[in-house]
Scaffold this motif. Structure first.
Motif, mmCIF file in Angstrom:
data_model
loop_
_atom_site.group_PDB
_atom_site.id
_atom_site.type_symbol
_atom_site.label_atom_id
_atom_site.label_comp_id
_atom_site.label_asym_id
_atom_site.label_seq_id
_atom_site.Cartn_x
_atom_site.Cartn_y
_atom_site.Cartn_z
ATOM 1 N N ASN A 20 44.179 39.509 45.209
ATOM 2 C CA ASN A 20 44.955 39.588 46.456
ATOM 3 C C ASN A 20 44.912 40.966 47.090
ATOM 4 O OD1 ASN A 20 45.697 36.900 46.258
ATOM 5 N ND2 ASN A 20 47.530 37.363 45.068
ATOM 6 N N GLU A 67 40.458 32.158 51.155
ATOM 7 C CA GLU A 67 40.777 33.237 50.219
ATOM 8 C C GLU A 67 40.686 34.562 50.967
ATOM 9 O OE1 GLU A 67 41.605 33.291 46.898
ATOM 10 O OE2 GLU A 67 41.773 31.111 46.865
ATOM 11 N N VAL A 82 41.089 38.614 51.127
ATOM 12 C CA VAL A 82 41.046 39.766 50.228
ATOM 13 C C VAL A 82 41.064 41.076 51.023
ATOM 14 C CG1 VAL A 82 39.792 40.924 48.380
ATOM 15 C CG2 VAL A 82 39.705 38.430 48.558
#
Length: 209
Positions: free
Chosen positions: A205, A30, A32
């Protein structure tokens, strides 16, 4: 100084989010990106700078016009202190010169660690969160990965990501550089952290603070 909320326009934000989605389509990691105005407000720099400038101003004026009078020096110092403090606060380039680079580095790292926890990047299913922090006042980029990634990927790997983003900022193409950095993160993670069939997007995001 450009504020974080204005650092990327709407089209650029969409490009960055699309780059994150594309990278995360290949990996369970993930990613970010995060943009903040500053990592700390550095009050000591304002106080120290205002004190030094006020001392020089009060000393010069009292010697020039008041025969080195201590009483005149004191009120001149007091009168100059807060205007200089406000001036330093509103001139980021000057304020940065009053801060030790080691303190800046420590504050940016702390901001990344705090943000990592506050934004729950440490709560991903496989401990595979990556934060790419851009701190505007400090002009620093910091990359922080969760334990699941750091057990496999050497810490110095993230220096490449920092270099991609900082070089892009200096060249005036921050959006393109950040997208490239996100894509590179995806490439680095793809081998050891392939995407899973039940993978979901667990984190934002893009974060602008």
């Amino acid at each position: 100084m450009t504020r974080a909320k204005d650092f990327f326009n709407d089209a650029e934000k969409e490009r960055i989010e699309a780059a994150v989605q594309a990278a995360e389509a290949r990996t369970s990691g993930e990613i970010v990106p995060m943009v903040v105005d500053d990592s700390y407000d550095y009050p000591r720099a304002e106080i120290l700078g205002a004190g030094l400038f006020s001392l020089a101003t009060a000393t010069s004026l009292s010697w020039a016009f008041f025969g080195e009078s201590l009483w005149h020096f004191l009120w001149l110092f007091a009168a100059a202190f807060f205007p200089f403090k406000l001036l330093i606060r509103n001139l980021p380039a000057l304020k940065r010169r009053l801060i030790n680079p080691a303190e800046i580095a420590a504050e940016v790292e702390e901001k990344a660690l705090v943000s990592f926890l506050e934004r729950d990047l440490h709560h991903t299913r496989d401990a595979t969160g990556i934060l790419i922090l851009i701190s505007l006042f400090e002009r620093r980029v910091y990359v922080l990965a969760d334990r699941g990634i750091n057990e496999t990927v050497p810490a110095h790997t993230w220096e490449e990501i920092v270099h991609i983003v900082t070089r892009g900022i200096h060249q005036g193409r921050t959006c393109e550089a950040l997208c490239a950095a996100v894509a590179r993160c995806g490439e680095l993670l793809e081998k050891n952290f392939p995407v899973k069939k039940d993978d979901t997007n667990e984190l934002p995001n893009l974060i602008v603070e």
